[in-house]
Design a protein around this motif. Structure first.
Motif, short mmCIF file in Angstrom:
data_model
loop_
_atom_site.label_atom_id
_atom_site.label_comp_id
_atom_site.label_asym_id
_atom_site.label_seq_id
_atom_site.Cartn_x
_atom_site.Cartn_y
_atom_site.Cartn_z
N PRO A 139 4.39 -7.89 -8.03
CA PRO A 139 4.31 -6.59 -7.37
C PRO A 139 4.10 -5.46 -8.38
O PRO A 139 4.39 -5.62 -9.56
CB PRO A 139 5.67 -6.45 -6.67
CG PRO A 139 6.53 -7.54 -7.19
CD PRO A 139 5.68 -8.56 -7.83
N HIS A 186 -4.33 -8.89 -7.46
CA HIS A 186 -3.47 -9.03 -6.29
C HIS A 186 -4.00 -10.03 -5.29
O HIS A 186 -3.26 -10.77 -4.68
CB HIS A 186 -3.30 -7.68 -5.60
CG HIS A 186 -2.52 -6.71 -6.41
ND1 HIS A 186 -1.34 -7.06 -7.01
CD2 HIS A 186 -2.75 -5.43 -6.73
CE1 HIS A 186 -0.86 -6.00 -7.66
NE2 HIS A 186 -1.71 -5.01 -7.52
N LYS A 200 8.25 -10.78 -12.27
CA LYS A 200 9.05 -9.92 -11.40
C LYS A 200 10.03 -9.15 -12.27
O LYS A 200 10.75 -9.76 -13.06
CB LYS A 200 9.79 -10.76 -10.37
CG LYS A 200 10.39 -9.93 -9.25
CD LYS A 200 10.94 -10.84 -8.18
CE LYS A 200 12.40 -10.61 -7.94
NZ LYS A 200 13.01 -11.68 -7.15
N ILE A 227 8.91 -13.15 -2.22
CA ILE A 227 7.86 -12.27 -2.74
C ILE A 227 6.58 -13.04 -3.04
O ILE A 227 5.51 -12.73 -2.55
CB ILE A 227 8.34 -11.56 -4.02
CG1 ILE A 227 9.45 -10.57 -3.66
CG2 ILE A 227 7.19 -10.84 -4.70
CD1 ILE A 227 10.08 -9.91 -4.82
N ASP A 287 -0.98 -4.28 -3.71
CA ASP A 287 -0.53 -5.65 -3.84
C ASP A 287 -0.08 -6.14 -2.46
O ASP A 287 0.14 -5.33 -1.55
CB ASP A 287 0.59 -5.75 -4.88
CG ASP A 287 1.81 -4.99 -4.49
OD1 ASP A 287 2.73 -5.58 -3.90
OD2 ASP A 287 1.84 -3.77 -4.74
N ILE A 337 2.59 -7.15 -1.11
CA ILE A 337 3.83 -6.61 -0.56
C ILE A 337 3.60 -5.20 -0.02
O ILE A 337 3.96 -4.86 1.10
CB ILE A 337 4.93 -6.57 -1.64
CG1 ILE A 337 5.00 -7.89 -2.40
CG2 ILE A 337 6.26 -6.17 -1.06
CD1 ILE A 337 5.71 -8.98 -1.71
N SER A 338 2.96 -4.36 -0.85
CA SER A 338 2.68 -2.99 -0.41
C SER A 338 1.77 -2.99 0.80
O SER A 338 1.90 -2.15 1.69
CB SER A 338 2.00 -2.19 -1.51
OG SER A 338 2.71 -2.27 -2.70
#
Lengths: 234, 332, 612
Positions: C44, C205, C221, C243, C522, C524-525
């Motif tokens: 991330p 990503h 991470k 994640i 990325d 997650i975002s």
């Protein structure tokens, strides 16, 4: 009318009396050109000899480009000259040397876009001096009144310096006609230029000072990564 | 010119001498010859938009010179009375015209120079002596279109009216005024743009509708400028990194360009040397220059058919010759 | 000996005041990279990918404290001499524009060679070689601002390759490119790796198309290496990781879900590409037919449904033409475009006779190839470009907010707080809510501490028309309370994106128009953004966005426009569009097309096949 008439004819009469040699004016021209070229060369060389860091080089290039865009964008209204404002701000924030270089190079680079000519030399001189003088007087700039006077004054000074090139048109160096013609041609231009400078220096001074200071600190503080926040609030 | 390559330094020398000649010669035959030949050269090279721009600025100036010179300058033997005792002189008129022509020639010479030598060739000459400054110039040239396109984007964004978009045209236009009066002025809270200098003078200025409009325009312009500037400064930090990553400053720079002196260069230099030598001899003898004040010493019957005039013409011909030759070659 | 060796390497940045930051940006990294490896770096935003890459390049090393060491070819990075560091290690940045230094392509490619002082002859040799290899002869003398983003990035790559590097460090090189340019760029990098054995370390990503040919994936991470392994193994290792599971290719995700029910799959190698994935599916072909048929009725009905919708679509098209004449379209449209023509230059129409209605509560996405005019369409819609012919009409009182592709363009203040206040003042909300607001209260708000500002009564008394949040809730919903006093430029790309959207919402907009909001995010975002947009839509906001991310579109949007040949080619539910498409469709759909052609998203597939 007649008094004015008399005065002018007196002036020109005495002017003609002194010189009638074209060789004299040609020598003047060559000397002037050599002097200017030498001056720019010396100042540029001084900068190069300091072995400036890459950041400083990029900064000067960007600022020069910004000033040039400020000039080219408004080419249709030639007197409204955003370049002068940016050059003055560069002088104030980054110092006299940077001010001079950005000023001189702005003239040169716009010359590449809009056509090169001997006039570019004088624009380089005028803008260079504008930036340098702003650098010399940087401490005074927080005073609004001073900024107004400075901006207005440089509107006219710029015009006068670039008009030195009038010497080129006259077979005799001290001929008055082309000079008067040029000034008459340029008065409204110079006034608009000066007023634009003054207005921008009043309205945008604080913002640009903050912006340039941030860039100065961030550039010259070295390799901090972009992912890491650096708070540079003034 | 595509088919002949001439070293930029030779060009520089040639054009520099041309500019000097434009100042020196005042004999109308020489001046007119110069003007005609340079016009031929320019029309062969193609008329650029820069030239048109420059002409726009200089035509009023030369007209002004032509009018003002006789009015201001009263010396000269041949007086022309316009009324009662107000006169202008024949010399002053002639001088004004010659001066304007000289000015025109200089502009045309520079315009032709801009066509012959591109900026890379020009920078090539500097880059040996001033490597950093010429690097800065190249970078500035790269940034200018980039910054320009950014400015256009920022300006577009400025057209977005967040509130009070013009709605369905048929049924709108009601009670807009009342909303407006209540609305807060965003600029009042804008710490970046200072317009709140409290004084009667400023208030008076602001109350004027036209000035208020100008101020508003200036603010918009200021905002566009500010965002463009700070954005560009921010992005250029990566440029610096990318330069370092590719070894800038690692050692002395070289250039991928190389201009070698070729036969054409030597020929041109020879030609310049010979003709200029002859012309200078002529100048020392007074050929090509005339006295205007106090009394003009020129008469149209003094035809300048001599070796000096010939050298002058030959000096101005080589580029024209090369341009014409190029056309012929292309046609075949 | 490995080419690059990290031994217990840790790094922490310096704070602005010169003190060391407490948090380590890189924490005890141990990693070996061999000659010719292709290494993918994932994690991330803010996990330390860029820090790791810049620490490998002497010229870019950030200021800070480091312990442990990194060796390149047995030499410490710091001890490399200037020339070999510049030549052997190439570094490519994200943004293609900001790393170009000169104004023509040939000059740009020559630039590094001039820097290392090669003679003119040698420089020209090397350029000619690279130009021949890449086939970029026709752009060699072009001005760089005439190039597309993909071409620019290619030129940047060439400019590294002329130095004949051993390692290429690529920092999200494709995040600013469209899918086609990304694909071209990637295939060149792959070729360099395979045919010249250039070692590649790349952070990225969207790993779908990269996974099939990497040697090693490194999952970072919070500055630590969480997982490092070859592509096949790492896929099974991170299945349960909250994640990193998101970073896996869709193919692998489907395989992982399936293998729970079909243990026979576990014996096979984890598939990384669609080709491998389809082979896997083939081994349980009969089972899949069964479960697809198991819900036999459903399948039939849905496939007929599909035909039905497509038929419906065609008939709609016809009535649409009639509509143009009779003007009897939806009366409640918020924005209506009528017969829009647009061109930047004469004779080169970008849009031709476009009609479009944006309805209340729509969540519309605009897709289509590069350069079909998606951004232009948005800018015409919000009125910052004026059509040459035709009219855009707005419902009375509708308020628009527009978010540019590049969030930087929206910032003009020194900190996020002032940015927010500016939007609020512009919005007229203070008047509508009868809040007494003056210069003093503005000054006061500026002086408040971070928490006090978010809690302040003035701001929290504002009621937005379309969203039920109060100011504080809005800030917390976006998770940006920590950014209030930061300079907007110092925030990461994802953070900037969020700040701009909040700014737009604070303007009390009814319609949110977003240009490429998924660019460079990325996974997650991207998920977070999807959640935010969906909940805003549920709140009553109308959203229109462009995107290249088909999965994002299929998962979230209810209506999708496909631009093609100067007009809206298709206007329908994205699921219907992608189910019909063969090439321009989601990875999921490409994978399972043979069995369940109507399925385009992973969630639908899971419910269809009853997985997880």
């Amino acid at each position: 009318m007649s008094a004015m008439d008399q005065m002018l004819s007196n002036m020109t009469a005495s002017g003609n009396g002194i010189v009638n040699s074209q060789l004299f004016s040609i020598t003047m021209i060559i000397f002037l050109i050599l002097f200017l070229v030498g001056l720019f060369y010396a100042i540029f060389k001084m900068y190069e000899q300091k072995k400036p860091p890459v950041e400083s080089i990029v900064l000067i290039a960007v600022l020069t480009a910004l000033a040039t865009v400020g000039r080219i964008i408004l080419m249709s209204i030639p007197a409204v000259n955003l370049a002068s404002f940016i050059i003055i701000m560069v002088g104030v924030v980054f110092g006299k040397e940077e001010g001079f270089i950005v000023g001189a190079l702005t003239a040169f680079v716009s010359g590449l876009f809009m056509g090169m000519g001997y006039w570019v030399l004088f624009q380089m001189l005028a803008w260079g001096l504008m930036g340098a003088s702003a650098g010399f007087l940087a401490s005074r700039f927080d005073n609004v009144g001073f900024r107004i006077v400075f901006g207005l004054l440089w509107g006219f000074l710029y015009g006068w310096i670039t008009d030195i090139s009038a010497i080129f048109y006259s077979g005799t160096a001290l001929e008055i006609t082309p000079i008067i013609a040029l000034y008459l041609n340029g008065v409204s231009y110079d006034l608009t230029h000066g007023v634009t400078n003054a207005v921008l220096l009043v309205v945008l001074y604080d913002w640009f000072k903050k912006m340039f200071t941030r860039a100065k600190v961030k550039y010259l503080s070295g390799n901090q990564s972009e992912s890491e926040s650096i708070s540079l609030s003034d | 010119m595509e088919l002949t390559s001439i070293h930029p330094a030779v060009y520089l020398l040639y054009y520099f001498i041309m500019v000097l000649f434009a100042f020196i010669f005042s004999d109308p035959y020489f001046v007119v010859t110069f003007l005609v030949l340079i016009l031929v050269l320019i029309s062969l090279q193609g008329i650029s938009s820069e030239l048109k721009n420059i002409m726009k600025l200089f035509i009023p100036l030369s007209i002004l010179i032509m009018i003002l010179n006789p009015l201001l300058n009263r010396t000269g033997a041949h007086k022309i009375y316009l009324w009662s005792n107000f006169f202008i002189t024949y010399e002053a008129i002639a001088y004004g015209i010659l001066m304007s022509l000289a000015l025109l020639i200089v502009i045309l010479v520079f315009s032709s120079y801009n066509r012959s030598v591109n900026y890379q060739e020009m920078l090539y000459i500097f880059s040996k002596k001033l490597p950093i400054i010429s690097m800065i110039i190249v970078m500035a040239l790269r940034f200018i279109p980039l910054i320009n396109s950014r400015a256009i984007e920022v300006q577009k964004l400025n057209n977005l009216k967040v509130n009070g978009i013009d709605f369905d045209d048929e049924e709108s236009d009601e009670t807009d005024g009342s909303v407006d009066s209540k609305k807060l002025d965003v600029d009042e809270f804008n710490s970046n743009i200072n317009t709140d200098y409290n004084s009667k003078f400023v208030d008076k200025l602001k109350s004027n509708k036209r000035i208020a409009a100008i101020i508003k325009e200036a603010k918009t312009l200021g905002k566009i400028m500010g965002i463009t500037v700070s954005w560009s400064l921010e992005e250029s930090m990566f440029t610096a990194k990318s330069m370092k990553a590719r070894g800038y400053n690692a050692t002395e720079r070289t250039s991928y360009l190389s201009y070698k002196f070729g036969n054409a260069d030597y020929a041109l230099i020879m030609l310049i040397a010979i003709t200029v030598g002859i012309i200078i001899v002529g100048l020392l003898k007074g050929v090509g220059m005339i006295n205007i004040y106090p009394s003009i010493d020129f008469s149209f019957s003094n035809l300048p058919f001599n070796i000096y005039y010939l050298a002058f013409i030959v000096f101005l011909l080589p580029l024209i010759y090369l341009e014409i030759k190029e056309r012929v070659l292309w046609r075949n | 000996m490995a080419l690059i060796e990290f031994k217990d390497f840790s790094f922490s940045y310096l704070n602005s005041d010169g003190s060391e930051s407490q948090t380590k940006s890189l924490d005890s990294i141990n990693l070996e990279i061999d000659y010719g490896d292709f290494v993918l770096l994932c994690g991330p935003s803010g996990c330390g990918k860029t820090t790791l890459l810049t620490n490998l390049k002497k010229e870019l090393m950030p200021a800070g404290r480091r312990s442990g060491e990194i060796k390149f070819n047995g030499t410490r990075i710091q001890d490399l001499d200037d020339l070999s560091s510049a030549c052997d290690i190439g570094y490519l940045f994200q943004n293609p524009d900001s790393q170009i230094v000169t104004d023509t392509v040939i000059q740009e490619i020559a630039f590094p060679l001039e820097n290392i002082g090669l003679p003119t002859e040698e420089i020209r040799n090397r350029i000619s070689e690279i130009v021949a290899f890449f086939g970029i002869n026709d752009i060699l003398h072009k001005n760089v601002n005439e190039l597309s983003g993909g071409q620019k990035q290619l030129v940047n790559l060439c400019s590294l390759l002329v130095l004949r590097p051993e390692v290429l460090l690529l920092d999200e090189p494709m995040s600013q490119l469209d899918p086609i340019a990304s694909y071209e760029f990637l295939s060149i990098v792959r070729r360099l790796n395979e045919e010249f054995s250039i070692t590649v370390i790349m952070s990225e990503h969207k790993a779908d198309s990269i996974f099939p040919f990497i040697d090693k994936a490194v999952f970072l991470k919070e500055g630590k290496i969480e997982f490092v392994d070859n592509a096949h193994n790492i896929c099974s290792e991170v299945i349960d990781d909250e994640i990193f599971e998101n970073y896996l290719p869709v193919v692998t995700k489907i395989y992982n879900s399936l293998s729970v029910k079909h243990p026979s799959l576990i014996k096979l190698n984890t598939p990384l590409s669609i080709r491998e994935g389809r082979r896997c599916l083939n081994t349980i072909h009969d089972d899949l037919i069964k479960i697809s048929d198991g819900a036999d009725n459903f399948d039939n009905s849905s496939s007929t449904n599909l035909h039905h919708t497509s038929k419906k679509y065609h008939s709609e098209e016809k009535s649409g033409i009639l509509d143009k004449i009779s003007f009897s379209r939806n009366k409640d449209a918020l924005i209506r475009m009528n017969g829009i023509y647009f061109a930047y230059e004469k004779e080169n129409l970008i849009l031709k006779n476009v009609d479009f209605d944006l309805n209340d509560g729509d969540f519309v996405s605009l897709i289509g190839g590069n350069g079909v005019g998606k951004s232009t369409f948005l800018q015409l819609l919000v009125g910052i470009l004026k059509p040459i012919k035709g009219k855009v009409k707005y419902k009375k009182g509708v308020r628009l907010a527009y978010v540019h592709q590049n969030p930087m363009i929206h910032f003009s203040k020194d900190n996020v707080r002032e940015e927010f206040l500016e939007s609020i003042i512009e919005s007229n909300l203070l008047n509508v809510n009868a809040v007494d607001f003056s210069k003093e209260s503005y000054e006061k708000l500026l002086k408040l501490s971070n928490e006090e500002f978010i809690e302040s009564d003035i701001l929290n008394s504002l009621k937005f028309d379309n969203i039920k949040f109060k100011f504080k809730e809005l800030i917390e919903f976006f998770g940006i309370s920590d950014l209030i006093d930061k300079h907007p430029y110092d925030c990461s790309g994802g953070e900037q994106q969020k700040i701009v959207i909040v700014k737009a919402l604070l303007q009390n907009a009814d319609v949110l128009v977003l240009d490429e909001p998924t660019k460079g995010l990325d996974p997650i975002s991207s998920k977070a953004l999807a959640e935010i947009l969906n909940s805003l839509r549920d709140n009553g906001l109308t959203i229109l966005m462009t995107s290249h991310d088909l999965d994002f579109v299929a998962n979230n949007c209810k209506r999708c426009l496909m631009l093609f040949d100067r007009d809206i080619q298709i206007d329908d539910d994205p699921k219907v569009i992608f189910a019909e498409n063969n090439f321009y469709t989601t990875f999921v759909n490409r994978m399972v097309k043979d069995y369940v052609p109507e399925i385009v998203t992973l969630d639908d597939l899971k419910s269809k096949w009853d997985l997880d």
